[in-house]
Design a protein around this motif. Structure first.
Motif, PDB file in Angstrom:
ATOM      1  N   GLN A 182     -32.059  38.286 -56.210  1.00  0.00           N
ATOM      2  CA  GLN A 182     -33.371  38.921 -56.102  1.00  0.00           C
ATOM      3  C   GLN A 182     -34.325  38.077 -55.267  1.00  0.00           C
ATOM      4  O   GLN A 182     -35.007  38.582 -54.366  1.00  0.00           O
ATOM      5  N   LEU A 183     -34.347  36.770 -55.518  1.00  0.00           N
ATOM      6  CA  LEU A 183     -35.214  35.883 -54.747  1.00  0.00           C
ATOM      7  C   LEU A 183     -34.826  35.879 -53.276  1.00  0.00           C
ATOM      8  O   LEU A 183     -35.679  35.897 -52.379  1.00  0.00           O
ATOM      9  N   GLY A 184     -33.515  35.843 -53.006  1.00  0.00           N
ATOM     10  CA  GLY A 184     -33.037  35.831 -51.627  1.00  0.00           C
ATOM     11  C   GLY A 184     -33.406  37.091 -50.879  1.00  0.00           C
ATOM     12  O   GLY A 184     -33.770  37.051 -49.693  1.00  0.00           O
ATOM     13  N   TYR A 185     -33.334  38.223 -51.574  1.00  0.00           N
ATOM     14  CA  TYR A 185     -33.679  39.477 -50.918  1.00  0.00           C
ATOM     15  C   TYR A 185     -35.175  39.550 -50.649  1.00  0.00           C
ATOM     16  O   TYR A 185     -35.612  40.084 -49.619  1.00  0.00           O
ATOM     17  N   MET A 186     -35.989  38.990 -51.557  1.00  0.00           N
ATOM     18  CA  MET A 186     -37.429  38.967 -51.330  1.00  0.00           C
ATOM     19  C   MET A 186     -37.771  38.066 -50.138  1.00  0.00           C
ATOM     20  O   MET A 186     -38.691  38.356 -49.376  1.00  0.00           O
ATOM     21  N   LYS A 187     -36.999  36.988 -49.974  1.00  0.00           N
ATOM     22  CA  LYS A 187     -37.184  36.146 -48.791  1.00  0.00           C
ATOM     23  C   LYS A 187     -36.833  36.918 -47.528  1.00  0.00           C
ATOM     24  O   LYS A 187     -37.541  36.845 -46.516  1.00  0.00           O
ATOM     25  N   LYS A 188     -35.756  37.677 -47.590  1.00  0.00           N
ATOM     26  CA  LYS A 188     -35.342  38.493 -46.446  1.00  0.00           C
ATOM     27  C   LYS A 188     -36.432  39.481 -46.060  1.00  0.00           C
ATOM     28  O   LYS A 188     -36.600  39.811 -44.880  1.00  0.00           O
ATOM     29  N   ARG A 189     -37.203  39.916 -47.048  1.00  0.00           N
ATOM     30  CA  ARG A 189     -38.277  40.881 -46.788  1.00  0.00           C
ATOM     31  C   ARG A 189     -39.626  40.200 -46.575  1.00  0.00           C
ATOM     32  O   ARG A 189     -40.665  40.832 -46.726  1.00  0.00           O
ATOM     33  N   GLY A 190     -39.613  38.901 -46.237  1.00  0.00           N
ATOM     34  CA  GLY A 190     -40.817  38.246 -45.753  1.00  0.00           C
ATOM     35  C   GLY A 190     -41.473  37.239 -46.672  1.00  0.00           C
ATOM     36  O   GLY A 190     -42.446  36.588 -46.285  1.00  0.00           O
ATOM     37  N   MET A 191     -40.973  37.060 -47.886  1.00  0.00           N
ATOM     38  CA  MET A 191     -41.589  36.114 -48.819  1.00  0.00           C
ATOM     39  C   MET A 191     -41.220  34.685 -48.455  1.00  0.00           C
ATOM     40  O   MET A 191     -40.066  34.374 -48.178  1.00  0.00           O
ATOM     41  N   LYS A 192     -42.201  33.792 -48.454  1.00  0.00           N
ATOM     42  CA  LYS A 192     -41.985  32.393 -48.122  1.00  0.00           C
ATOM     43  C   LYS A 192     -41.674  31.604 -49.397  1.00  0.00           C
ATOM     44  O   LYS A 192     -42.344  31.751 -50.405  1.00  0.00           O
ATOM     45  N   ASN A 236     -43.913  52.469 -56.778  1.00  0.00           N
ATOM     46  CA  ASN A 236     -44.214  51.554 -55.669  1.00  0.00           C
ATOM     47  C   ASN A 236     -43.498  50.215 -55.789  1.00  0.00           C
ATOM     48  O   ASN A 236     -43.856  49.247 -55.122  1.00  0.00           O
ATOM     49  N   LYS A 237     -42.479  50.159 -56.652  1.00  0.00           N
ATOM     50  CA  LYS A 237     -41.674  48.947 -56.773  1.00  0.00           C
ATOM     51  C   LYS A 237     -41.035  48.622 -55.422  1.00  0.00           C
ATOM     52  O   LYS A 237     -40.429  49.492 -54.776  1.00  0.00           O
ATOM     53  N   SER A 238     -41.154  47.369 -54.958  1.00  0.00           N
ATOM     54  CA  SER A 238     -40.620  47.020 -53.644  1.00  0.00           C
ATOM     55  C   SER A 238     -40.378  45.517 -53.540  1.00  0.00           C
ATOM     56  O   SER A 238     -41.201  44.721 -54.008  1.00  0.00           O
ATOM     57  N   PRO A 239     -39.271  45.106 -52.906  1.00  0.00           N
ATOM     58  CA  PRO A 239     -39.046  43.673 -52.676  1.00  0.00           C
ATOM     59  C   PRO A 239     -40.021  43.071 -51.673  1.00  0.00           C
ATOM     60  O   PRO A 239     -40.086  41.854 -51.533  1.00  0.00           O
ATOM     61  N   GLU A 240     -40.797  43.912 -50.977  1.00  0.00           N
ATOM     62  CA  GLU A 240     -41.803  43.411 -50.038  1.00  0.00           C
ATOM     63  C   GLU A 240     -43.086  42.975 -50.737  1.00  0.00           C
ATOM     64  O   GLU A 240     -43.947  42.350 -50.116  1.00  0.00           O
ATOM     65  N   THR A 241     -43.210  43.291 -52.033  1.00  0.00           N
ATOM     66  CA  THR A 241     -44.435  42.967 -52.761  1.00  0.00           C
ATOM     67  C   THR A 241     -44.721  41.470 -52.736  1.00  0.00           C
ATOM     68  O   THR A 241     -45.877  41.056 -52.616  1.00  0.00           O
ATOM     69  N   GLY A 242     -43.672  40.648 -52.849  1.00  0.00           N
ATOM     70  CA  GLY A 242     -43.868  39.201 -52.835  1.00  0.00           C
ATOM     71  C   GLY A 242     -44.557  38.722 -51.574  1.00  0.00           C
ATOM     72  O   GLY A 242     -45.520  37.939 -51.632  1.00  0.00           O
ATOM     73  N   ALA A 243     -44.082  39.184 -50.430  1.00  0.00           N
ATOM     74  CA  ALA A 243     -44.682  38.784 -49.154  1.00  0.00           C
ATOM     75  C   ALA A 243     -46.124  39.268 -49.058  1.00  0.00           C
ATOM     76  O   ALA A 243     -47.010  38.543 -48.573  1.00  0.00           O
ATOM     77  N   LEU A 252     -48.233  39.828 -51.526  1.00  0.00           N
ATOM     78  CA  LEU A 252     -49.091  39.020 -52.407  1.00  0.00           C
ATOM     79  C   LEU A 252     -49.356  37.647 -51.798  1.00  0.00           C
ATOM     80  O   LEU A 252     -50.466  37.118 -51.919  1.00  0.00           O
ATOM     81  N   GLN A 253     -48.348  37.073 -51.164  1.00  0.00           N
ATOM     82  CA  GLN A 253     -48.565  35.785 -50.512  1.00  0.00           C
ATOM     83  C   GLN A 253     -49.569  35.901 -49.379  1.00  0.00           C
ATOM     84  O   GLN A 253     -50.358  34.984 -49.148  1.00  0.00           O
ATOM     85  N   ASP A 254     -49.576  37.026 -48.679  1.00  0.00           N
ATOM     86  CA  ASP A 254     -50.576  37.248 -47.630  1.00  0.00           C
ATOM     87  C   ASP A 254     -51.989  37.242 -48.210  1.00  0.00           C
ATOM     88  O   ASP A 254     -52.952  36.919 -47.509  1.00  0.00           O
ATOM     89  N   GLU A 255     -52.091  37.604 -49.493  1.00  0.00           N
ATOM     90  CA  GLU A 255     -53.388  37.614 -50.182  1.00  0.00           C
ATOM     91  C   GLU A 255     -53.671  36.282 -50.888  1.00  0.00           C
ATOM     92  O   GLU A 255     -54.642  36.169 -51.633  1.00  0.00           O
ATOM     93  N   ASN A 256     -52.783  35.289 -50.677  1.00  0.00           N
ATOM     94  CA  ASN A 256     -52.926  33.959 -51.292  1.00  0.00           C
ATOM     95  C   ASN A 256     -52.939  34.015 -52.819  1.00  0.00           C
ATOM     96  O   ASN A 256     -53.709  33.311 -53.481  1.00  0.00           O
ATOM     97  N   ILE A 257     -52.068  34.859 -53.382  1.00  0.00           N
ATOM     98  CA  ILE A 257     -51.967  34.993 -54.830  1.00  0.00           C
ATOM     99  C   ILE A 257     -50.655  34.401 -55.296  1.00  0.00           C
ATOM    100  O   ILE A 257     -49.578  34.772 -54.819  1.00  0.00           O
ATOM    101  N   ASN A 258     -50.739  33.454 -56.222  1.00  0.00           N
ATOM    102  CA  ASN A 258     -49.531  32.890 -56.819  1.00  0.00           C
ATOM    103  C   ASN A 258     -48.972  33.857 -57.860  1.00  0.00           C
ATOM    104  O   ASN A 258     -49.734  34.517 -58.576  1.00  0.00           O
ATOM    105  N   PHE A 259     -47.663  33.906 -57.968  1.00  0.00           N
ATOM    106  CA  PHE A 259     -47.035  34.801 -58.919  1.00  0.00           C
ATOM    107  C   PHE A 259     -45.639  34.284 -59.239  1.00  0.00           C
ATOM    108  O   PHE A 259     -45.027  33.558 -58.461  1.00  0.00           O
ATOM    109  N   ALA A 260     -45.156  34.669 -60.400  1.00  0.00           N
ATOM    110  CA  ALA A 260     -43.778  34.392 -60.783  1.00  0.00           C
ATOM    111  C   ALA A 260     -42.945  35.639 -60.520  1.00  0.00           C
ATOM    112  O   ALA A 260     -43.471  36.746 -60.394  1.00  0.00           O
TER     113      ALA A 260
END
Length: 380
Positions: free
Chosen positions: A311-321, A278-285, A287-295
Motif C-alpha cells: 500500500q505504501l509503495g503504491y501511494m509512492k507510485k502515485r506521488g507521495m513522498k 473518493n477513496k484514492s491512493p493519490e490522497t497521500g500526495a 495531503l502532502q501538497d497541503e503540508n499535512i502530516n498523516f498516518a
C-alpha cells in the motif's frame, strides 16, 4: 548484549541506506555505529544482516488484529458489542487473541506495533490497545493497555441500530449521542476533580479520561462526518485523530489544518459505498501538497496487514513522498509513543525489520524481525 552487523540502515531520523551496526541491550538499542567491535560479545549473540535493509517496525494506528479473527470465525469476532451504541467502558485488551493469524500476517508485512481497536458498529465502542505483534508473554507484548478511545460516525452504527428502530438512525443522532456522552464525561471529570462526585458511573469513569488528554480516534469517511468529527474534537478541546477519511480532500477546506490529525486508508480496497466513493491512493500526495502530516492504516482485516508495504509503495507510485514516515515515526508521534518506537535510535525499543530490498519495492520481503531485541519466528 546482541550485535547486528552489516545492515543498510533507514532509521527515520536522517540516515538512509547507510552501512551500520547496532548494539542491543535489554531489548533497547544501546549503540549505532558504522562499525562496532565484536569483542566481549558471544558468537551466538552476533547476527550478520548480510547487507539487508534495516528499518523500524511499521506501526498500524488502526486495525482489529487480535480482536477480529482474520478468517472471520464467529467465535473469533469480538470487535462489536451491539447491545448499545455508547460503550466507552469496553476494552479491546480484554478480547485480544494472541494466537490470531493476523499477528503473523503483520510480521510478514513488517508491522511490529498495532493499535488494536473495537469494531465500527457502535458510536463509541471502547478503548484501543497498543500491542506488539510478537513477544514472550501477553504482558511483554502490551505497550499501553488503553491508549485511545474509538468512536464511529460512519453509517455502520446507523445500519445496526436503525434496523432495531433505535438511535442512531441519522447522522444527527450519531453526533448527538457522542456529544451527549462527552458533555456527561466532562461534568463527571469536573465533579471528580473537585471532590463533588456523588455517584460512580463506569462508563463516565472511563470516558472522562479524554479530558486528561487520552486520545480519541473517530472513524469518519464522508466529508460531512469528517467535518463533524473535527467540530466535536475542537468543541471539547480533545486530543483526537480522524481515521479512514476517504473523503478528506472534500472536507479539507472546512478544517483547521494545523490542528487536524489524520490516519488515512486503506486505499487499496474497492469502493464499497457512497461514503468511500473518493477513496484514492493519490490522497497521500494531495495531503502532502497541503503540508499535512498523516498516518497510513490498513484497518485490518479490511485490508490485509501483510501488504502494508505494498500500500505504501503504491501511494509512492502515485506521488507521495517518503511514505515510510506515515507508518513509522508519524503514527508514533501521534500516539505519543515515539520515545519507544517509530525510529531506530539509541534508547528506543529494538523493533527492527530486515528487508532484502528497500521496503517500498514491490518485490521486497521481510528476512528477519527483532522485537524488543529478540528474533521473531515468522510462519511463511
Amino acid at each position: 548484549m546482541k550485535l547486528i552487523k552489516n545492515c543498510r540502515l533507514i532509521d527515520m531520523a536522517g540516515t538512509y541506506m547507510e552501512k551500520r551496526d547496532m548494539l542491543i541491550e535489554d531489548g533497547k538499542i544501546k549503540d549505532i555505529q558504522p562499525e562496532i567491535s565484536k569483542e566481549g560479545i558471544s558468537p551466538e549473540n552476533i547476527y550478520d544482516a548480510e547487507n539487508n535493509v534495516a528499518v523500524p517496525g511499521f506501526i498500524d494506528i488502526h486495525c482489529q488484529a487480535g480482536v477480529t479473527s482474520q478468517i472471520y470465525r464467529f467465535e473469533g469476532d469480538d470487535a462489536n458489542e451491539v447491545s448499545g451504541p455508547m460503550l466507552p467502558h469496553l476494552r479491546a485488551i480484554d478480547a485480544i487473541d494472541i494466537h490470531d493469524e493476523g499477528f503473523n500476517m503483520a510480521l510478514l508485512g513488517g508491522v511490529t506495533t498495532v493499535i488494536a481497536s473495537p469494531g465500527t458498529k457502535n458510536v463509541l465502542g471502547g478503548t484501543c490497545t497498543a500491542f506488539k505483534t510478537s513477544g514472550k508473554s501477553f504482558k511483554e507484548r502490551t505497550l499501553i493497555e488503553e491508549i485511545a478511545f474509538f468512536a464511529d460516525l460512519t453509517s455502520a452504527p446507523r445500519n445496526v441500530y436503525g434496523k432495531k428502530d433505535i438511535a442512531p438512525k441519522t447522522r444527527m443522532a450519531s453526533a448527538s449521542i457522542l456529544r451527549e456522552a462527552l458533555f456527561n464525561a466532562k461534568e463527571y471529570h469536573r465533579a471528580k476533580n473537585t471532590g463533588s462526585l456523588s455517584n460512580f458511573d463506569m462508563k463516565m469513569e472511563s470516558l472522562q479520561r479524554v479530558f486528561d488528554g487520552m486520545l480519541l480516534k473517530i472513524h469518519a469517511e464522508h466529508s460531512t462526518d469528517i467535518i463533524t468529527a473535527a467540530r466535536l474534537l475542537e468543541e471539547f478541546n480533545l486530543n483526537g485523530i480522524i481515521v479512514g477519511a476517504s473523503d478528506i480532500l472534500e472536507a479539507l477546506p472546512h478544517l483547521n489544518k494545523e490542528n487536524t490529525k489524520l490516519a488515512i486508508g486503506p486505499v487499496l480496497v474497492s469502493i464499497d459505498g457512497y461514503e468511500s466513493r473518493n477513496k484514492s491512493p493519490e490522497t497521500g500526495a494531495r495531503l502532502q501538497d497541503e503540508n499535512i502530516n498523516f498516518a497510513v492504516i490498513t484497518a485490518h482485516p479490511s485490508y490485509n496487514i501483510e501488504y502494508t508495504n505494498v500500500q505504501l509503495g503504491y501511494m509512492k507510485k502515485r506521488g507521495m513522498k517518503n511514505p515510510l514516515e506515515a507508518s513509522t515515526i508519524i503514527p508514533a508521534k501521534m500516539l505519543g509513543i515515539d520515545n519507544r518506537v517509530g525510529s531506530l535510535e539509541i534508547g528506543k525499543d529494538a523493533d527492527i525489520v530486515l528487508w532484502d530490498k528497500e521496503p517500498l519495492d514491490f518485490y521486497a520481503s521481510v528476512k528477519e524481525i527483532f522485537i524488543n531485541g529478540e528474533i521473531v519466528n515468522i510462519i511463511h
